[in-house]
Design a protein around this motif. Structure first.
Motif, PDB file in Angstrom:
ATOM      1  N   ILE A  49     -13.277 -24.816   2.345  1.00 16.88           N
ATOM      2  CA  ILE A  49     -13.367 -23.566   3.100  1.00 16.88           C
ATOM      3  C   ILE A  49     -14.293 -22.618   2.354  1.00 16.88           C
ATOM      4  O   ILE A  49     -14.080 -22.326   1.175  1.00 16.88           O
ATOM      5  CB  ILE A  49     -11.980 -22.909   3.280  1.00 16.88           C
ATOM      6  CG1 ILE A  49     -11.007 -23.879   3.961  1.00 16.88           C
ATOM      7  CG2 ILE A  49     -12.089 -21.612   4.070  1.00 16.88           C
ATOM      8  CD1 ILE A  49     -10.014 -24.520   3.033  1.00 16.88           C
ATOM      9  N   CYS A  50     -15.345 -22.152   3.039  1.00 11.89           N
ATOM     10  CA  CYS A  50     -16.315 -21.228   2.432  1.00 11.89           C
ATOM     11  C   CYS A  50     -16.327 -19.931   3.234  1.00 11.89           C
ATOM     12  O   CYS A  50     -17.085 -19.794   4.210  1.00 11.89           O
ATOM     13  CB  CYS A  50     -17.719 -21.844   2.421  1.00 11.89           C
ATOM     14  SG  CYS A  50     -17.856 -23.375   1.494  1.00 11.89           S
ATOM     15  N   PRO A  51     -15.490 -18.953   2.867  1.00 13.09           N
ATOM     16  CA  PRO A  51     -15.438 -17.684   3.601  1.00 13.09           C
ATOM     17  C   PRO A  51     -16.703 -16.848   3.416  1.00 13.09           C
ATOM     18  O   PRO A  51     -17.495 -17.070   2.495  1.00 13.09           O
ATOM     19  CB  PRO A  51     -14.223 -16.974   2.985  1.00 13.09           C
ATOM     20  CG  PRO A  51     -13.454 -18.041   2.267  1.00 13.09           C
ATOM     21  CD  PRO A  51     -14.481 -19.019   1.806  1.00 13.09           C
ATOM     22  N   HIS A  52     -16.871 -15.889   4.308  1.00 14.82           N
ATOM     23  CA  HIS A  52     -17.968 -14.922   4.220  1.00 14.82           C
ATOM     24  C   HIS A  52     -17.409 -13.574   3.768  1.00 14.82           C
ATOM     25  O   HIS A  52     -16.428 -13.085   4.342  1.00 14.82           O
ATOM     26  CB  HIS A  52     -18.647 -14.729   5.585  1.00 14.82           C
ATOM     27  CG  HIS A  52     -19.056 -16.002   6.253  1.00 14.82           C
ATOM     28  ND1 HIS A  52     -20.040 -16.831   5.759  1.00 14.82           N
ATOM     29  CD2 HIS A  52     -18.596 -16.591   7.385  1.00 14.82           C
ATOM     30  CE1 HIS A  52     -20.190 -17.869   6.564  1.00 14.82           C
ATOM     31  NE2 HIS A  52     -19.318 -17.745   7.557  1.00 14.82           N
ATOM     32  N   ALA A  53     -18.023 -12.961   2.769  1.00 12.81           N
ATOM     33  CA  ALA A  53     -17.593 -11.623   2.333  1.00 12.81           C
ATOM     34  C   ALA A  53     -17.971 -10.582   3.378  1.00 12.81           C
ATOM     35  O   ALA A  53     -18.957 -10.754   4.112  1.00 12.81           O
ATOM     36  CB  ALA A  53     -18.252 -11.279   1.001  1.00 12.81           C
ATOM     37  N   PRO A  54     -17.217  -9.493   3.456  1.00 13.92           N
ATOM     38  CA  PRO A  54     -17.579  -8.408   4.389  1.00 13.92           C
ATOM     39  C   PRO A  54     -18.827  -7.675   3.911  1.00 13.92           C
ATOM     40  O   PRO A  54     -19.175  -7.718   2.732  1.00 13.92           O
ATOM     41  CB  PRO A  54     -16.348  -7.494   4.334  1.00 13.92           C
ATOM     42  CG  PRO A  54     -15.753  -7.749   2.980  1.00 13.92           C
ATOM     43  CD  PRO A  54     -15.990  -9.198   2.682  1.00 13.92           C
ATOM     44  N   GLN A  55     -19.488  -7.010   4.839  1.00 14.70           N
ATOM     45  CA  GLN A  55     -20.651  -6.178   4.505  1.00 14.70           C
ATOM     46  C   GLN A  55     -20.136  -4.816   4.045  1.00 14.70           C
ATOM     47  O   GLN A  55     -19.490  -4.099   4.808  1.00 14.70           O
ATOM     48  CB  GLN A  55     -21.546  -5.997   5.743  1.00 14.70           C
ATOM     49  CG  GLN A  55     -22.173  -7.275   6.263  1.00 14.70           C
ATOM     50  CD  GLN A  55     -23.568  -7.490   5.692  1.00 14.70           C
ATOM     51  OE1 GLN A  55     -24.143  -6.610   5.058  1.00 14.70           O
ATOM     52  NE2 GLN A  55     -24.125  -8.664   5.927  1.00 14.70           N
ATOM     53  N   ALA A  93      -7.154 -11.197   0.824  1.00 13.00           N
ATOM     54  CA  ALA A  93      -7.820 -12.049   1.816  1.00 13.00           C
ATOM     55  C   ALA A  93      -7.841 -13.501   1.345  1.00 13.00           C
ATOM     56  O   ALA A  93      -7.605 -14.430   2.129  1.00 13.00           O
ATOM     57  CB  ALA A  93      -9.241 -11.551   2.075  1.00 13.00           C
ATOM     58  N   LEU A  94      -8.128 -13.703   0.052  1.00 10.52           N
ATOM     59  CA  LEU A  94      -8.142 -15.054  -0.500  1.00 10.52           C
ATOM     60  C   LEU A  94      -6.749 -15.681  -0.405  1.00 10.52           C
ATOM     61  O   LEU A  94      -6.604 -16.861  -0.048  1.00 10.52           O
ATOM     62  CB  LEU A  94      -8.620 -15.015  -1.950  1.00 10.52           C
ATOM     63  CG  LEU A  94      -8.648 -16.340  -2.719  1.00 10.52           C
ATOM     64  CD1 LEU A  94      -9.419 -17.415  -1.965  1.00 10.52           C
ATOM     65  CD2 LEU A  94      -9.253 -16.124  -4.109  1.00 10.52           C
TER      66      LEU A  94
END
Length: 230
Positions: A49-55, A93-94
């Motif tokens: 799983i490779c999440p995207h960080a928020p902007q 979140a993690l």
């Protein structure tokens, strides 16, 4: 609350282990997906799983918005001015991603977390402020331990999750000295098996040797009798 849909590389056979990997500042889950696909060929039973960080606005970059797990105020080695709130939010979140894998029936000892640079720092921070959640392992590439002052203020609780910390000796973004201090910090806490690897001349990046060492580390954590082929 989970962010946007992460990049997911499903297990090729029965799903019995998971690895959640966080990218570095300004990147996205796509940036490390090729490396995770490489690892998926070694661990066919593992979901990646490779999440995207928020902007968010990043102070170091004049407040410009970019993908980040927390704000960066300075590149100096200090505990006095760090984005504890942002780190706590990303840690939560993690842990949400970890809970999804737990709900899918994956035991804690077969769930790995990790990341590169800021993603590595977030993973280490998460494990250190939630030491009761013993996982399969933490893989920190070109990272460091943020908010050490906060972590020291918490009730004594040794980290029992094994840690792999890899770092290039020529890294001038997250300096190699930060790596050494972070490894020493972990060793002083006690409890965890720490695997620290240095890569001569490597800058703020990764290399084939480091990825091979990650494979060996995962094998050791899972106690797989036969080593995967590289």
């Amino acid at each position: 609350m989970l962010a946007s849909t992460p990049i997911i590389i499903e297990a090729a056979v029965q799903h019995t282990a998971s690895f959640i990997f966080l990218h570095g500042l300004g990147d996205s889950g796509h940036g490390w997906a090729p490396v995770m696909r490489q690892l998926s060929k070694k661990f066919r039973f593992m979901k990646f799983i490779c999440p995207h960080a928020p902007q968010i606005p990043v102070t170091l970059n004049s407040g410009m918005k970019m993908p980040a797990w927390y704000d960066i105020y300075t590149l100096s080695d200090t505990d006095e001015n760090e984005d504890e709130t942002g780190l706590q939010k990303s840690a939560n979140a993690l842990l949400d991603y970890v809970k999804v894998e737990q709900a899918a029936g994956i035991p804690n000892e077969r769930i790995f977390i990790g990341g590169f640079s800021q993603g590595a720092a977030t993973s280490l921070f998460t494990a250190l402020v939630h030491p009761d959640i013993k996982l399969g392992g933490i893989i920190a590439l070109s990272g460091y331990i943020p908010c050490r002052k906060l972590i020291k203020s918490l009730p004594p609780h040794p980290l029992t999750t094994p840690v792999f910390a890899g770092h290039g000796t020529a890294d001038f973004v997250v300096q190699y000295s930060w790596h050494r201090k972070s490894v020493e910090f972990l060793r002083q806490l006690g409890g965890a098996r720490i695997t620290a690897k240095s890569y001569e001349g490597m800058q703020h990046s990764s290399c084939e040797e480091e990825i091979a060492d990650v494979v060996e580390f995962i094998n050791g954590c899972l106690a797989i009798p036969e080593k995967t082929e590289l």
